[in-house]
Design an enzyme around this catalytic site. Structure first.
Site, PDB file in Angstrom:
ATOM      1  N   ASP A  23       0.814  -1.220   0.000  1.00  0.00           N
ATOM      2  CA  ASP A  23       0.000   0.000   0.000  1.00  0.00           C
ATOM      3  C   ASP A  23       0.846   1.267   0.000  1.00  0.00           C
ATOM      4  O   ASP A  23       0.320   2.362   0.204  1.00  0.00           O
ATOM      5  CB  ASP A  23      -0.870   0.038   1.280  1.00  0.00           C
ATOM      6  CG  ASP A  23      -2.145  -0.750   1.078  1.00  0.00           C
ATOM      7  OD1 ASP A  23      -2.465  -1.064  -0.083  1.00  0.00           O
ATOM      8  OD2 ASP A  23      -2.820  -1.042   2.081  1.00  0.00           O
TER       9      ASP A  23
ATOM     10  N   HIS B 172      27.634   5.416  -9.338  1.00  0.00           N
ATOM     11  CA  HIS B 172      26.342   5.684  -8.689  1.00  0.00           C
ATOM     12  C   HIS B 172      26.072   4.641  -7.604  1.00  0.00           C
ATOM     13  O   HIS B 172      24.992   4.044  -7.548  1.00  0.00           O
ATOM     14  CB  HIS B 172      25.196   5.734  -9.722  1.00  0.00           C
ATOM     15  CG  HIS B 172      25.188   7.005 -10.515  1.00  0.00           C
ATOM     16  ND1 HIS B 172      24.352   7.231 -11.569  1.00  0.00           N
ATOM     17  CD2 HIS B 172      25.928   8.147 -10.395  1.00  0.00           C
ATOM     18  CE1 HIS B 172      24.575   8.447 -12.069  1.00  0.00           C
ATOM     19  NE2 HIS B 172      25.527   9.010 -11.371  1.00  0.00           N
TER      20      HIS B 172
ATOM     21  N   ASP C  82      28.476  11.984  -2.686  1.00  0.00           N
ATOM     22  CA  ASP C  82      27.867  12.762  -3.768  1.00  0.00           C
ATOM     23  C   ASP C  82      26.406  12.916  -3.384  1.00  0.00           C
ATOM     24  O   ASP C  82      25.637  11.952  -3.427  1.00  0.00           O
ATOM     25  CB  ASP C  82      28.038  11.999  -5.090  1.00  0.00           C
ATOM     26  CG  ASP C  82      27.458  12.753  -6.291  1.00  0.00           C
ATOM     27  OD1 ASP C  82      26.689  13.707  -6.092  1.00  0.00           O
ATOM     28  OD2 ASP C  82      27.792  12.357  -7.424  1.00  0.00           O
TER      29      ASP C  82
ATOM     30  N   ASP D 202      24.211  19.680  -6.168  1.00  0.00           N
ATOM     31  CA  ASP D 202      24.822  18.418  -6.594  1.00  0.00           C
ATOM     32  C   ASP D 202      26.318  18.535  -6.309  1.00  0.00           C
ATOM     33  O   ASP D 202      27.059  19.111  -7.112  1.00  0.00           O
ATOM     34  CB  ASP D 202      24.548  18.183  -8.087  1.00  0.00           C
ATOM     35  CG  ASP D 202      25.164  16.884  -8.586  1.00  0.00           C
ATOM     36  OD1 ASP D 202      25.628  16.079  -7.761  1.00  0.00           O
ATOM     37  OD2 ASP D 202      25.170  16.679  -9.824  1.00  0.00           O
TER      38      ASP D 202
ATOM     39  N   HIS E  71      33.495   9.349 -17.085  1.00  0.00           N
ATOM     40  CA  HIS E  71      32.240  10.102 -17.199  1.00  0.00           C
ATOM     41  C   HIS E  71      32.514  11.537 -17.653  1.00  0.00           C
ATOM     42  O   HIS E  71      33.661  11.986 -17.681  1.00  0.00           O
ATOM     43  CB  HIS E  71      31.459  10.069 -15.877  1.00  0.00           C
ATOM     44  CG  HIS E  71      32.189  10.629 -14.686  1.00  0.00           C
ATOM     45  ND1 HIS E  71      32.284  11.972 -14.440  1.00  0.00           N
ATOM     46  CD2 HIS E  71      32.862  10.011 -13.668  1.00  0.00           C
ATOM     47  CE1 HIS E  71      32.964  12.164 -13.312  1.00  0.00           C
ATOM     48  NE2 HIS E  71      33.339  10.997 -12.831  1.00  0.00           N
TER      49      HIS E  71
ATOM     50  N   HIS F  31      27.090  18.738 -16.272  1.00  0.00           N
ATOM     51  CA  HIS F  31      25.718  18.644 -16.776  1.00  0.00           C
ATOM     52  C   HIS F  31      24.976  19.866 -16.254  1.00  0.00           C
ATOM     53  O   HIS F  31      25.386  20.478 -15.266  1.00  0.00           O
ATOM     54  CB  HIS F  31      25.042  17.328 -16.344  1.00  0.00           C
ATOM     55  CG  HIS F  31      25.088  17.068 -14.865  1.00  0.00           C
ATOM     56  ND1 HIS F  31      24.235  17.658 -13.972  1.00  0.00           N
ATOM     57  CD2 HIS F  31      25.926  16.297 -14.114  1.00  0.00           C
ATOM     58  CE1 HIS F  31      24.512  17.241 -12.743  1.00  0.00           C
ATOM     59  NE2 HIS F  31      25.557  16.425 -12.794  1.00  0.00           N
TER      60      HIS F  31
ATOM     61  N   HIS G 129      20.140  16.183 -13.256  1.00  0.00           N
ATOM     62  CA  HIS G 129      20.607  16.290 -14.650  1.00  0.00           C
ATOM     63  C   HIS G 129      19.516  17.111 -15.329  1.00  0.00           C
ATOM     64  O   HIS G 129      18.530  16.571 -15.814  1.00  0.00           O
ATOM     65  CB  HIS G 129      20.766  14.922 -15.295  1.00  0.00           C
ATOM     66  CG  HIS G 129      21.887  14.129 -14.661  1.00  0.00           C
ATOM     67  ND1 HIS G 129      22.129  12.811 -14.934  1.00  0.00           N
ATOM     68  CD2 HIS G 129      22.829  14.478 -13.754  1.00  0.00           C
ATOM     69  CE1 HIS G 129      23.176  12.387 -14.230  1.00  0.00           C
ATOM     70  NE2 HIS G 129      23.615  13.395 -13.500  1.00  0.00           N
TER      71      HIS G 129
ATOM     72  N   GLU H 175      32.782  18.327 -12.260  1.00  0.00           N
ATOM     73  CA  GLU H 175      32.964  17.167 -11.388  1.00  0.00           C
ATOM     74  C   GLU H 175      33.947  16.129 -11.924  1.00  0.00           C
ATOM     75  O   GLU H 175      33.593  14.985 -12.178  1.00  0.00           O
ATOM     76  CB  GLU H 175      31.619  16.501 -11.134  1.00  0.00           C
ATOM     77  CG  GLU H 175      30.765  16.231 -12.372  1.00  0.00           C
ATOM     78  CD  GLU H 175      29.454  15.526 -12.002  1.00  0.00           C
ATOM     79  OE1 GLU H 175      29.521  14.499 -11.318  1.00  0.00           O
ATOM     80  OE2 GLU H 175      28.383  16.005 -12.405  1.00  0.00           O
TER      81      GLU H 175
ATOM     82  N   TYR I 203      39.407   7.156 -10.709  1.00  0.00           N
ATOM     83  CA  TYR I 203      38.913   5.949 -10.035  1.00  0.00           C
ATOM     84  C   TYR I 203      39.864   4.796 -10.346  1.00  0.00           C
ATOM     85  O   TYR I 203      39.923   4.316 -11.477  1.00  0.00           O
ATOM     86  CB  TYR I 203      37.487   5.630 -10.523  1.00  0.00           C
ATOM     87  CG  TYR I 203      36.584   6.847 -10.478  1.00  0.00           C
ATOM     88  CD1 TYR I 203      35.919   7.218  -9.314  1.00  0.00           C
ATOM     89  CD2 TYR I 203      36.431   7.654 -11.618  1.00  0.00           C
ATOM     90  CE1 TYR I 203      35.121   8.355  -9.275  1.00  0.00           C
ATOM     91  CE2 TYR I 203      35.632   8.788 -11.592  1.00  0.00           C
ATOM     92  CZ  TYR I 203      34.984   9.136 -10.415  1.00  0.00           C
ATOM     93  OH  TYR I 203      34.202  10.263 -10.382  1.00  0.00           O
TER      94      TYR I 203
ATOM     95  N   ARG J  40      36.370  12.037  -6.393  1.00  0.00           N
ATOM     96  CA  ARG J  40      35.624  12.955  -7.268  1.00  0.00           C
ATOM     97  C   ARG J  40      35.407  14.234  -6.470  1.00  0.00           C
ATOM     98  O   ARG J  40      35.194  14.179  -5.250  1.00  0.00           O
ATOM     99  CB  ARG J  40      34.283  12.349  -7.708  1.00  0.00           C
ATOM    100  CG  ARG J  40      33.434  13.300  -8.548  1.00  0.00           C
ATOM    101  CD  ARG J  40      32.312  12.613  -9.348  1.00  0.00           C
ATOM    102  NE  ARG J  40      31.243  12.060  -8.548  1.00  0.00           N
ATOM    103  CZ  ARG J  40      31.042  10.771  -8.336  1.00  0.00           C
ATOM    104  NH1 ARG J  40      31.882   9.877  -8.845  1.00  0.00           N
ATOM    105  NH2 ARG J  40      30.040  10.358  -7.596  1.00  0.00           N
TER     106      ARG J  40
ATOM    107  N   GLU K 273      33.104  17.784  -6.870  1.00  0.00           N
ATOM    108  CA  GLU K 273      32.037  18.358  -7.695  1.00  0.00           C
ATOM    109  C   GLU K 273      31.479  19.621  -7.043  1.00  0.00           C
ATOM    110  O   GLU K 273      31.140  19.617  -5.855  1.00  0.00           O
ATOM    111  CB  GLU K 273      30.907  17.326  -7.846  1.00  0.00           C
ATOM    112  CG  GLU K 273      29.678  17.864  -8.550  1.00  0.00           C
ATOM    113  CD  GLU K 273      28.629  16.787  -8.836  1.00  0.00           C
ATOM    114  OE1 GLU K 273      28.573  15.789  -8.098  1.00  0.00           O
ATOM    115  OE2 GLU K 273      27.871  16.956  -9.811  1.00  0.00           O
TER     116      GLU K 273
HETATM  117  N1  GLY Z   1      24.916  13.122  -8.587  1.00  0.00           N
HETATM  118  C1  GLY Z   1      24.911  12.656  -9.908  1.00  0.00           C
HETATM  119  C2  GLY Z   1      25.871  13.378 -10.723  1.00  0.00           C
HETATM  120  O1  GLY Z   1      26.789  13.975 -10.195  1.00  0.00           O
HETATM  121  O2  GLY Z   1      25.749  13.458 -11.911  1.00  0.00           O
HETATM  122 MN    MN Z   2      26.653  15.901 -11.037  1.00  0.00          MN
HETATM  123 MN    MN Z   3      26.840  14.459  -8.140  1.00  0.00          MN
END
Ligand code: GLY
Ligand code: MN
Ligand code: MN
Length: 443
Positions: free
Chosen positions: A41, A247, A264, A275, A354, A358, A365, A389, A393, A411, A413
């Protein structure tokens, strides 16, 4: 209904007008996001659709906007909403209802959502163009074609078209969302403040022996304390080699002395999100190999931010970071050769897989084209917000890299607002230099 309580009818009227002016004559139909079932539910936490909320401020599910331009600086708009319901409100919380929608949201009219299909016929009657994104909800689209069919039958003596001219309005809305207005900039600043506060609280609390989700709880409690009702996306709290999973969401490992912790996470405020990624030592001090990797990523990130100038290509930061990280990998003994040649053959790819940026806004995003006409890269303009960012790695079993680097993931960012006078780092309050991080992590 209280969680998105900042209602500003004039602001939303002005946004609708801008969208309708850009679209031209026709009727815009825009549903909010559906509720989704989690299990049994239980529904997933509800969040209104970003475009719908941008244009109405209306926070409840099962709602739809219909709006059409009636002249310069003029349009009409109708909201379909859930009616008040004493029993359902005891279970699910208060509703604005039809009266509340009419009174508080600056629309010309509101009706119960149950009357939507019978009323859409007259709202669409005589309109040559329809702005609606088809394909998101097959049942909705099927019923909409039923409305067209009924109108065609009604006007059969005029030999009408079977349906109006159809145009997807979302690219136009996205284009407007890409350059933030004053209210959205205030929300972005608020989200950035809350996000930075959460990251700082995480640095302060982290100790060996805690689980990743213990730190997540402190981080997100600070987001709430700073005025954020929800996260912009699921927090990534990744210690040790989990940092190499981009992720990562398990967030349940017990941290050990000597680990790095990569977080992150972003707080949402007034519909917009931060972000931010920070990477810091669980026991408060970077080891020498960790610090060496960190410095390389930080140098790239700072150079990337500097590249975010009005008029530059949107991916200027990415290109800058690729070159800087490549140079760093040579210095770290991971790559050998001339930096130009290494950049040309994308030699960083195994350790930096990556993109660097963005768009950021209501969606982490965020909407907005990356390519302009002729598939040329979009140019940065004042009022756009993007992330920078870079990361590196090194998986624990990666034999291509010196042994002391294996298992290190970093990372960094930040959220960057493009202004006429240069890039403004909205999230600068989250410690980022080795010295500031170690000071925040003091044990
Ligand atoms: N938090 C997802 C990214 O940095 O794109
Ligand atoms: Mn990001
Ligand atoms: Mn991020």
């Amino acid at each position: 209904m209280s969680r998105d309580a900042a209602i500003d009818p004039r602001l939303h009227f002005a946004r609708r007008q801008r969208v309708l002016d850009a679209l031209g004559d026709g009727v815009l139909i825009l549903p909010t996001a559906p509720e989704t079932m989690r299990n049994g539910d239980v529904l997933h936490e509800y969040r209104p659709g970003s475009d719908f909320h941008f244009l109405t401020g209306f926070p409840e599910p099962e709602a739809l906007l219909v709006a059409w331009r009636t002249g310069a600086k003029r349009h009409r708009s109708v909201l379909f909403v859930r009616p008040r319901d004493e029993e359902r409100e005891i279970w699910d919380g208060r509703r604005h209802g039809v009266e509340g929608a009419r009174r508080r949201f600056g629309v010309d009219d509101a009706h119960p959502v149950g009357e939507m299909w019978q009323r859409l016929g007259s709202l669409l009657d005589g309109k040559e163009r329809l702005f609606h994104r088809f394909g998101a909800d097959a049942e909705f689209d099927r019923r909409l074609f039923g409305v067209f069919a009924a109108l065609a039958r009604k006007h059969r003596r005029r030999a009408p078209a079977a349906h109006p001219i159809l145009q997807d309005p979302l690219p136009t809305i996205a284009e407007l969302r890409l350059v933030k207005d004053a209210a959205e900039l205030a929300a972005m600043h608020g989200a950035a403040r809350a996000t930075a506060a959460g990251h700082l609280a995480a640095m302060r609390c982290t100790r060996p022996g805690m689980r990743e989700y213990d730190v997540q709880a402190v981080l997100e409690a600070e987001f709430r304390r700073a005025g954020s009702p929800r996260n912009g996306y699921p927090s990534i709290v990744a210690s040790g080699e989990n940092a190499c999973v981009l992720h990562y969401h398990d967030n349940d490992r017990t941290m050990r002395a000597g680990d790095l912790l990569l977080i992150d996470a972003g707080a949402e405020v007034a519909g917009c999100t931060g972000d931010v990624t920070r990477t810091f030592p669980v026991s408060g001090r970077f080891t020498e190999p960790q610090a060496a990797v960190y410095r390389v990523v930080l140098r790239a990130q700072i150079a990337g931010i500097r590249a975010c100038r009005a008029g530059a290509r949107w991916d200027a930061a990415h290109r800058t970071c690729l070159r800087s990280l490549t140079r760093g990998l040579v210095e770290l003994g991971v790559l050998r050769g001339r930096v130009d040649r290494l950049v040309a053959r994308d030699a960083v790819k195994p350790w930096y897989m990556h993109g660097t940026s963005h768009w950021l806004g209501r969606d982490v995003h965020d909407v907005g084209a990356y390519l302009a006409t002729g598939d040329r890269p979009q140019r940065l303009r004042a009022g756009m917000v993007l992330t920078v960012e870079p990361g590196l790695y090194f998986a624990a079993d990666d034999r291509r890299v010196p042994r002391e680097l294996r298992g290190i993931g970093v990372r960094i960012e930040d959220d960057v607002l493009v202004t006429k006078s240069g890039p403004e780092v909205l999230t600068a309050a989250a410690p980022k230099t080795i010295r500031d991080i170690e000071a925040a992590c003091v044990r």
